[in-house]
Design a protein around this motif. Sequence first.
Motif, PDB file in Angstrom:
ATOM      1  N   VAL A  43      -8.105  -2.436   7.875  1.00 46.34           N
ATOM      2  CA  VAL A  43      -8.709  -1.307   7.858  1.00 46.34           C
ATOM      3  C   VAL A  43      -7.493  -0.578   6.498  1.00 46.34           C
ATOM      4  N   ILE A  44      -7.911  -0.376   5.281  1.00 50.62           N
ATOM      5  CA  ILE A  44      -6.985  -0.214   4.341  1.00 50.62           C
ATOM      6  C   ILE A  44      -7.296   1.175   3.679  1.00 50.62           C
ATOM      7  N   ASP A  45      -6.373   2.109   3.531  1.00 51.20           N
ATOM      8  CA  ASP A  45      -6.404   3.423   3.007  1.00 51.20           C
ATOM      9  C   ASP A  45      -6.248   3.113   1.372  1.00 51.20           C
ATOM     10  N   HIS A  46      -6.848   4.002   0.804  1.00 49.47           N
ATOM     11  CA  HIS A  46      -6.765   3.769  -0.751  1.00 49.47           C
ATOM     12  C   HIS A  46      -5.264   4.210  -1.415  1.00 49.47           C
ATOM     13  N   LEU A  47      -5.153   5.558  -1.084  1.00 56.42           N
ATOM     14  CA  LEU A  47      -3.878   6.023  -1.851  1.00 56.42           C
ATOM     15  C   LEU A  47      -2.762   5.981  -0.975  1.00 56.42           C
ATOM     16  N   MET A  48      -1.759   5.177  -0.973  1.00 58.42           N
ATOM     17  CA  MET A  48      -0.431   5.159  -0.320  1.00 58.42           C
ATOM     18  C   MET A  48       0.714   5.139  -1.205  1.00 58.42           C
ATOM     19  N   PRO A  49       1.878   5.177  -0.696  1.00 55.29           N
ATOM     20  CA  PRO A  49       3.088   4.942  -1.533  1.00 55.29           C
ATOM     21  C   PRO A  49       3.436   3.438  -1.505  1.00 55.29           C
ATOM     22  N   LEU A  50       4.272   2.985  -2.603  1.00 59.36           N
ATOM     23  CA  LEU A  50       4.858   1.512  -2.705  1.00 59.36           C
ATOM     24  C   LEU A  50       3.779   0.629  -3.272  1.00 59.36           C
ATOM     25  N   MET A  51       2.542   0.597  -2.557  1.00 56.49           N
ATOM     26  CA  MET A  51       1.654  -0.052  -3.028  1.00 56.49           C
ATOM     27  C   MET A  51       0.199   0.258  -2.464  1.00 56.49           C
ATOM     28  N   ASN A  52      -0.623   0.931  -3.351  1.00 57.06           N
ATOM     29  CA  ASN A  52      -1.734   1.418  -2.940  1.00 57.06           C
ATOM     30  C   ASN A  52      -2.795   0.335  -2.358  1.00 57.06           C
ATOM     31  N   GLY A  53      -3.956   0.987  -1.598  1.00 58.18           N
ATOM     32  CA  GLY A  53      -4.771  -0.082  -0.912  1.00 58.18           C
ATOM     33  C   GLY A  53      -5.317  -0.990  -2.015  1.00 58.18           C
ATOM     34  N   ILE A  54      -5.868  -0.846  -3.373  1.00 56.47           N
ATOM     35  CA  ILE A  54      -6.447  -1.582  -4.323  1.00 56.47           C
ATOM     36  C   ILE A  54      -5.566  -2.817  -4.533  1.00 56.47           C
ATOM     37  N   GLN A  55      -4.294  -2.597  -4.710  1.00 59.22           N
ATOM     38  CA  GLN A  55      -3.102  -3.366  -5.107  1.00 59.22           C
ATOM     39  C   GLN A  55      -2.875  -4.511  -4.049  1.00 59.22           C
ATOM     40  N   LEU A  56      -3.062  -3.800  -2.734  1.00 55.21           N
ATOM     41  CA  LEU A  56      -2.777  -4.592  -1.427  1.00 55.21           C
ATOM     42  C   LEU A  56      -3.845  -5.638  -1.465  1.00 55.21           C
ATOM     43  N   ILE A  57      -5.382  -5.127  -1.628  1.00 59.91           N
ATOM     44  CA  ILE A  57      -6.346  -6.205  -1.278  1.00 59.91           C
ATOM     45  C   ILE A  57      -6.358  -7.024  -2.573  1.00 59.91           C
ATOM     46  N   LYS A  58      -6.053  -6.795  -3.687  1.00 55.03           N
ATOM     47  CA  LYS A  58      -5.932  -7.641  -4.754  1.00 55.03           C
ATOM     48  C   LYS A  58      -4.822  -8.962  -4.536  1.00 55.03           C
ATOM     49  N   ASN A  59      -3.863  -8.404  -3.628  1.00 50.41           N
ATOM     50  CA  ASN A  59      -2.636  -9.378  -3.196  1.00 50.41           C
ATOM     51  C   ASN A  59      -3.268 -10.362  -2.016  1.00 50.41           C
ATOM     52  N   PHE A  60      -4.145  -9.774  -1.092  1.00 53.20           N
ATOM     53  CA  PHE A  60      -4.934 -10.475  -0.137  1.00 53.20           C
ATOM     54  C   PHE A  60      -5.772 -11.520  -0.848  1.00 53.20           C
ATOM     55  N   LYS A  61      -6.454 -11.123  -1.698  1.00 49.80           N
ATOM     56  CA  LYS A  61      -7.381 -12.047  -2.352  1.00 49.80           C
ATOM     57  C   LYS A  61      -6.871 -13.274  -3.125  1.00 49.80           C
ATOM     58  N   LYS A  62      -5.536 -13.096  -3.497  1.00 54.30           N
ATOM     59  CA  LYS A  62      -4.670 -14.342  -4.097  1.00 54.30           C
ATOM     60  C   LYS A  62      -4.149 -15.225  -3.072  1.00 54.30           C
ATOM     61  N   ASN A  63      -4.438 -14.951  -1.762  1.00 50.85           N
ATOM     62  CA  ASN A  63      -3.683 -15.585  -0.720  1.00 50.85           C
ATOM     63  C   ASN A  63      -4.836 -16.333  -0.087  1.00 50.85           C
ATOM     64  N   PRO A  64      -5.030 -17.707   0.101  1.00 45.08           N
ATOM     65  CA  PRO A  64      -6.154 -18.455   0.838  1.00 45.08           C
ATOM     66  C   PRO A  64      -6.390 -18.182   2.181  1.00 45.08           C
ATOM     67  N   ASP A  65      -5.290 -17.739   2.624  1.00 42.86           N
ATOM     68  CA  ASP A  65      -5.191 -17.229   4.271  1.00 42.86           C
ATOM     69  C   ASP A  65      -5.799 -15.930   4.518  1.00 42.86           C
ATOM     70  N   LEU A  66      -5.796 -15.017   3.457  1.00 45.28           N
ATOM     71  CA  LEU A  66      -6.168 -13.732   3.673  1.00 45.28           C
ATOM     72  C   LEU A  66      -7.504 -13.548   3.034  1.00 45.28           C
ATOM     73  N   ALA A  67      -7.740 -14.249   1.819  1.00 43.54           N
ATOM     74  CA  ALA A  67      -8.972 -14.034   0.811  1.00 43.54           C
ATOM     75  C   ALA A  67     -10.344 -13.689   1.461  1.00 43.54           C
ATOM     76  N   ASP A  68     -10.691 -14.186   2.585  1.00 46.99           N
ATOM     77  CA  ASP A  68     -11.873 -14.195   3.164  1.00 46.99           C
ATOM     78  C   ASP A  68     -12.045 -13.159   4.382  1.00 46.99           C
ATOM     79  N   LYS A  69     -11.062 -12.673   4.674  1.00 48.46           N
ATOM     80  CA  LYS A  69     -11.267 -11.581   5.722  1.00 48.46           C
ATOM     81  C   LYS A  69     -11.806 -10.040   5.559  1.00 48.46           C
ATOM     82  N   LYS A  70     -12.467  -9.491   6.399  1.00 50.57           N
ATOM     83  CA  LYS A  70     -13.217  -8.340   6.128  1.00 50.57           C
ATOM     84  C   LYS A  70     -12.335  -7.399   5.818  1.00 50.57           C
ATOM     85  N   VAL A  71     -12.638  -6.246   5.080  1.00 55.72           N
ATOM     86  CA  VAL A  71     -11.920  -5.210   4.552  1.00 55.72           C
ATOM     87  C   VAL A  71     -12.679  -3.877   4.593  1.00 55.72           C
TER      88      VAL A  71
END
Length: 131
Positions: A49-77
């Motif tokens: 469960v990810i918020d959109h606007l956050m400091p240091l790394m926003n939610g969109i940047q976080l999800i992009k990082n997840f999708k680059k990681n094979p262990d996280l790429a297919d998890k629900k958001v």
Amino acid sequence: MDILVVDDKKSVQSMLSELLCAEGHSVETANNGLDGLGKAQKGNHELFVIDHLMPLMNGIQLIKNFKKNPDLADKKVIFITTQGSKSLKSLPEYSLFDKVIEKPFDKQKFLSVLSELTETAFECESIQLNA
């Protein structure tokens, strides 16, 4: 289900943690996207469960990082935002979210969205969240 809630507002973290724990889920929280990325890489979460606007790394940047990681790429958001879901639909990253919820939302709405993702029915009295 093991769930990671990433939001910079403690009130949202607390509300979602209480709600999800009451439904029998295991919940971990993170204060921003960078914290969330570290916890996601170390944990075994089934849903984020990810918020959109956050400091240091926003939610969109976080999800992009997840999708680059094979262990996280297919998890629900579940992506939560104050910016309105219509404005998000124009983003190229929109397809990375399984569900979008606009703040403020009530607990029943959140459980309904969670149910759609997990195919599990939940019931909860409706309480307005003003985060």
